[in-house]
Design a protein around this motif. Structure first.
Motif, mmCIF file in Angstrom:
data_model
loop_
_atom_site.group_PDB
_atom_site.id
_atom_site.type_symbol
_atom_site.label_atom_id
_atom_site.label_comp_id
_atom_site.label_asym_id
_atom_site.label_seq_id
_atom_site.Cartn_x
_atom_site.Cartn_y
_atom_site.Cartn_z
ATOM 1 N N HIS A 33 16.861 -50.630 -3.879
ATOM 2 C CA HIS A 33 16.559 -50.441 -2.456
ATOM 3 C C HIS A 33 15.274 -51.140 -2.032
ATOM 4 C CE1 HIS A 33 19.396 -47.089 -3.263
ATOM 5 N NE2 HIS A 33 19.923 -47.628 -2.193
ATOM 6 N N ALA B 216 23.752 -48.208 4.161
ATOM 7 C CA ALA B 216 23.794 -47.321 5.323
ATOM 8 C C ALA B 216 23.968 -45.870 4.872
ATOM 9 C CB ALA B 216 24.924 -47.729 6.250
ATOM 10 N N GLU B 217 24.801 -45.646 3.872
ATOM 11 C CA GLU B 217 24.992 -44.295 3.307
ATOM 12 C C GLU B 217 23.681 -43.761 2.734
ATOM 13 O OE1 GLU B 217 27.953 -43.711 0.227
ATOM 14 O OE2 GLU B 217 29.521 -44.242 1.665
ATOM 15 N N TYR B 218 23.009 -44.612 1.960
ATOM 16 C CA TYR B 218 21.741 -44.228 1.344
ATOM 17 C C TYR B 218 20.730 -43.832 2.415
ATOM 18 C CZ TYR B 218 17.156 -44.753 -0.828
ATOM 19 O OH TYR B 218 15.868 -44.535 -1.233
ATOM 20 N N ILE B 219 20.609 -44.647 3.449
ATOM 21 C CA ILE B 219 19.650 -44.366 4.529
ATOM 22 C C ILE B 219 20.023 -43.040 5.203
ATOM 23 C CG2 ILE B 219 18.868 -45.121 6.806
ATOM 24 C CD1 ILE B 219 19.045 -48.016 5.703
ATOM 25 N N GLY B 220 21.316 -42.846 5.443
ATOM 26 C CA GLY B 220 21.765 -41.610 6.092
ATOM 27 C C GLY B 220 21.494 -40.364 5.276
ATOM 28 N N LYS B 221 21.562 -40.481 3.965
ATOM 29 C CA LYS B 221 21.382 -39.307 3.095
ATOM 30 C C LYS B 221 19.943 -39.101 2.652
ATOM 31 C CE LYS B 221 25.987 -39.366 1.053
ATOM 32 N NZ LYS B 221 26.760 -39.605 -0.184
ATOM 33 N N GLU B 222 19.263 -40.197 2.362
ATOM 34 C CA GLU B 222 17.967 -40.093 1.688
ATOM 35 C C GLU B 222 16.748 -40.269 2.595
ATOM 36 O OE1 GLU B 222 17.889 -39.169 -1.479
ATOM 37 O OE2 GLU B 222 20.071 -39.266 -1.637
ATOM 38 N N ARG C 224 27.450 -51.175 3.471
ATOM 39 C CA ARG C 224 27.960 -49.815 3.687
ATOM 40 C C ARG C 224 27.211 -48.809 2.792
ATOM 41 N NH1 ARG C 224 30.534 -46.361 1.216
ATOM 42 N NH2 ARG C 224 31.222 -47.673 -0.488
ATOM 43 N N ARG C 225 27.014 -49.181 1.527
ATOM 44 C CA ARG C 225 26.286 -48.294 0.604
ATOM 45 C C ARG C 225 24.838 -48.096 1.044
ATOM 46 N NH1 ARG C 225 28.601 -51.551 -3.534
ATOM 47 N NH2 ARG C 225 26.503 -52.199 -4.085
#
Length: 102
Positions: free
Chosen positions: A3, A95-101, A92-93
Motif C-alpha cells: 500500500h 478501494a476495498e482496503y481504503i473502505g475497510k482500513e 478494486r482491492r
C-alpha cells in the motif's frame, strides 16, 4: 499489495491523471487503444500517453514504470511498442482496503 508504494505512486498529479485517462481509453486516446485481437484490450502505447501528458519520454516511462511496480498498471510489449492499461483488480482491492482500513 504494498500500500505504501501505491500511495506514493498516487501522490503525483500526473501519475494520477494517467490512471484517470486510462479509465476511459477510447475517450482520452481516440484511435489509440488496442482491440481484442491483441489480447490486451484498452492498452495504450507509451507514445500516446507521453503526448497527452506533455512530458519527456524518460519521465513518462519512469512514471509508467512506478505505476506498474505498484500494481496499478499492467504492461505488454507488442512488437517494438509497450502498451499500458489499468489493473482493475488491483484498483478494486485498493478501494476495498481504503473502505475497510482507513
Amino acid at each position: 499489495m504494498d500500500h505504501l508504494t501505491i500511495f506514493k505512486a498516487l501522490a503525483n498529479e500526473t501519475r494520477l491523471q494517467i490512471l484517470q485517462w486510462l479509465k476511459e481509453p477510447e475517450q482520452n486516446f481516440p484511435s489509440g487503444s488496442l482491440s481484442d485481437e491483441h489480447d490486451f484490450k484498452d492498452g495504450i502505447c507509451v507514445g500516446k500517453i507521453q503526448e497527452k501528458a506533455g512530458m519527456s519520454q524518460s519521465t513518462t516511462s519512469q512514471y509508467l514504470s512506478l505505476l506498474q511496480r505498484s500494481g496499478l498498471l499492467e504492461a505488454r510489449r507488442i512488437g517494438q511498442w509497450t502498451y499500458y492499461r489499468r489493473n482493475e483488480e488491483a484498483i478494486r482491492r485498493l478501494a476495498e482496503y481504503i473502505g475497510k482500513e482507513l
